[in-house]
Every structure is written in structure tokens, then in C-alpha cells.
Motif scaffolding. Structure first.
Motif, short mmCIF file in Angstrom:
data_model
loop_
_atom_site.label_atom_id
_atom_site.label_comp_id
_atom_site.label_asym_id
_atom_site.label_seq_id
_atom_site.Cartn_x
_atom_site.Cartn_y
_atom_site.Cartn_z
N THR A 52 0.78 -1.28 0.11
CA THR A 52 -0.10 0.11 -0.10
C THR A 52 0.83 1.24 0.25
O THR A 52 1.98 1.28 0.65
CB THR A 52 -0.98 -0.02 1.21
N GLY A 67 -6.11 -2.27 3.95
CA GLY A 67 -5.78 -3.46 3.29
C GLY A 67 -4.55 -3.51 2.48
O GLY A 67 -3.78 -2.45 2.39
N GLU A 68 -4.25 -4.56 1.68
CA GLU A 68 -3.25 -4.78 0.84
C GLU A 68 -3.43 -3.95 -0.60
O GLU A 68 -4.52 -3.92 -1.15
CB GLU A 68 -2.70 -6.12 0.54
N CYS A 70 -3.29 -1.24 -1.81
CA CYS A 70 -4.03 0.33 -1.90
C CYS A 70 -3.39 1.39 -2.13
O CYS A 70 -2.15 1.27 -1.98
CB CYS A 70 -4.83 0.37 -0.29
N ASN A 103 -8.89 -4.43 0.34
CA ASN A 103 -7.85 -4.70 -0.68
C ASN A 103 -8.14 -3.96 -1.71
O ASN A 103 -9.32 -3.91 -2.18
CB ASN A 103 -7.49 -6.10 -0.78
N ASP A 120 -13.39 -4.37 -0.94
CA ASP A 120 -12.51 -4.38 -1.70
C ASP A 120 -12.43 -3.76 -3.13
O ASP A 120 -13.97 -3.91 -3.32
CB ASP A 120 -11.96 -5.92 -1.81
#
Length: 152
Positions: A52, A67-68, A70, A103, A120
Motif C-alpha cells: 500500500t 488493506g493490501e 491500496c 484490499n 475491496d
């Protein structure tokens, strides 16, 4: 006079993390490959997922999880106090609320994110104010942010 300086302290950081100073990060967790630009503050308890990017001048307050994969644009402000009692909680952290960002969420520059959940695969337009949780992937913008187009 009491003076505080920007610092990076007590940060649990994964591999390949980049923090550009001056920034103020403390008691937070950064996943592998996270980038934090200059003039950012990331407060205690914040968790930022792998890969991120948090661009300059952004503020990530307590009770925020990102999240991941981003992207947090320049000058994005996260809020944990809605002033529900008519003004600031004034140190009563029991009145604060959390924010959960999924995410692959991209948040445009100068957006304000109130305490919400964002699923997400969402894009938030620059300058938007997110006041309600988002459960449907898509593109949102405005004040308050509204769905403009679904993904897919």
C-alpha cells in the motif's frame, strides 16, 4: 515550552518498507513494501497492508486498518471522532469509531474518510467525503460520496 519533533518510533515494519521524512509514525504496523510519503502521520494501532502507498500530507488516525495493494492519495484525512456529542470527544476515546479499508482500494487526493468500512476494489474520487460504509465495488465520488459506476 514543550516541544515535540516528528519521529518514526515503535513501528512494526515488514520487508522493503519506505518512509520519507519528515513524517510522524508511531506504534503502528506496516506490511511488506509499504510506502509512506513525507509529512504524513500514522498513529498508534494503525495497520497498513502490504504494497500500500500513502502519499504525502495524509493523516491516518487510530482505529484505522488499510488493506493490501491500496493507494491513499495526497492529503487524505481519516477521521475517528464524529463529534457525536456536539463537539470533540476531548480525550474520551470510547467515543471514537473504527475504519476498515479493504484490499485494492484507491482513495483520491484530499478525500475525507469518516469511520466506515469500505469493501475491496473501490475507487474514491479526489475531494470526496465518505460518510457511509461501502459494500459494493465501484467508483464513488462527491460529498457525500455516492456510487457513480459499478466495477465489471
Amino acid at each position: 515550552m514543550k516541544r515535540h519533533t516528528a519521529s518514526v518510533r515503535d513501528v512494526a515494519a515488514g520487508e522493503g518498507v519506505t518512509i520519507v521524512e519528515p513524517s510522524n509514525l508511531y506504534e503502528c504496523t506496516l506490511g511488506d513494501g509499504v510506502f509512506v510519503g513525507p509529512f504524513c502521520e500514522v498513529q498508534k494501532g494503525v495497520v497498513i497492508g502490504a504494497r500500500t502507498r500513502v502519499q504525502s500530507h495524509s493523516f491516518v488516525c487510530e482505529l484505522v486498518t488499510i488493506g493490501e495493494d491500496c493507494f491513499i492519495g495526497h492529503g487524505v484525512m481519516f477521521v475517528n471522532d464524529r463529534f457525536a456529542g456536539g463537539g470533540p470527544a476531548r480525550g474520551d476515546t470510547s467515543k471514537w469509531e473504527s475504519t476498515a479499508i479493504g484490499n485494492r482500494v484507491s482513495i483520491g487526493s484530499n478525500a475525507t474518510i469518516m469511520p466506515v468500512s469500505i469493501c475491496d476494489d473501490v475507487v474514491i474520487g479526489a475531494g470526496s467525503v465518505v460518510t457511509k460504509s461501502i459494500a459494493q465495488p465501484g467508483i464513488y465520488a462527491g460529498n457525500p460520496a455516492r456510487l457513480l459506476r459499478r466495477h465489471g
